[in-house]
Design a protein around this motif. Structure first.
Motif, mmCIF file in Angstrom:
data_model
loop_
_atom_site.group_PDB
_atom_site.id
_atom_site.type_symbol
_atom_site.label_atom_id
_atom_site.label_comp_id
_atom_site.label_asym_id
_atom_site.label_seq_id
_atom_site.Cartn_x
_atom_site.Cartn_y
_atom_site.Cartn_z
ATOM 1 N N GLU A 1 12.757 83.341 9.261
ATOM 2 C CA GLU A 1 12.460 83.758 10.214
ATOM 3 C C GLU A 1 13.536 83.306 11.430
ATOM 4 O O GLU A 1 14.016 83.939 12.096
ATOM 5 N N PHE A 2 13.838 82.049 11.141
ATOM 6 C CA PHE A 2 14.926 81.478 12.378
ATOM 7 C C PHE A 2 16.188 82.156 11.984
ATOM 8 O O PHE A 2 16.969 82.627 12.984
ATOM 9 N N PHE A 3 16.764 82.205 10.876
ATOM 10 C CA PHE A 3 17.936 82.693 10.616
ATOM 11 C C PHE A 3 18.155 84.407 10.722
ATOM 12 O O PHE A 3 19.340 84.839 11.185
ATOM 13 N N ARG A 4 17.047 84.892 10.642
ATOM 14 C CA ARG A 4 16.877 86.356 11.241
ATOM 15 C C ARG A 4 17.195 86.317 12.621
ATOM 16 O O ARG A 4 17.951 87.175 13.233
ATOM 17 N N MET A 5 16.717 85.576 13.500
ATOM 18 C CA MET A 5 16.895 85.480 14.919
ATOM 19 C C MET A 5 18.131 85.074 15.199
ATOM 20 O O MET A 5 18.835 85.876 16.016
ATOM 21 N N VAL A 6 18.770 84.274 14.481
ATOM 22 C CA VAL A 6 20.233 83.629 14.731
ATOM 23 C C VAL A 6 20.947 85.038 14.362
ATOM 24 O O VAL A 6 22.139 85.404 15.325
ATOM 25 N N ARG A 7 20.693 85.733 13.433
ATOM 26 C CA ARG A 7 21.666 87.028 13.083
ATOM 27 C C ARG A 7 21.617 88.015 14.158
ATOM 28 O O ARG A 7 22.494 88.656 14.463
ATOM 29 N N ASP A 8 20.588 88.129 14.530
ATOM 30 C CA ASP A 8 20.215 89.080 15.689
ATOM 31 C C ASP A 8 20.652 88.608 17.071
ATOM 32 O O ASP A 8 21.346 89.392 17.567
ATOM 33 N N TRP A 9 20.865 87.287 17.283
ATOM 34 C CA TRP A 9 21.455 86.808 18.386
ATOM 35 C C TRP A 9 22.888 86.924 18.515
ATOM 36 O O TRP A 9 23.572 87.257 19.385
#
Length: 79
Positions: free
Chosen positions: A67-75
């Motif tokens: 979930e965290f790295f999904r947020m990083v990719r989105d950001w």
């Protein structure tokens, strides 16, 4: 540009991670030009790592890397 709406704590965690990533890259001399001198052990200030860890935990993301790295990719999408 971010595509997901993050909470303040999630945004703080992503930003702290990106600061850590940029610090590590700078410490390794990862500027895309390749090695230019003798190998030197990189030094990452403990405060930068501690900030990222605290932000991750504060956002409730410790142990939820997917979930965290999904947020990083989105950001900050690659490219």
């Amino acid at each position: 540009m971010p595509t997901a709406v993050l909470t303040d704590r999630e945004r703080t965690a992503v930003q702290a991670y990106l600061r850590l990533l940029h610090t590590v890259r700078a410490a390794f001399g990862d500027d895309g030009r390749g090695p230019t001198g003798p190998a030197v052990l990189p030094v990452v200030p403990p405060s930068v790592l501690a900030e990222a860890e605290a932000a991750l935990e504060g956002a409730g993301l410790a142990g939820n890397e997917e979930e965290f790295f999904r947020m990083v990719r989105d950001w900050q999408p690659a490219g």
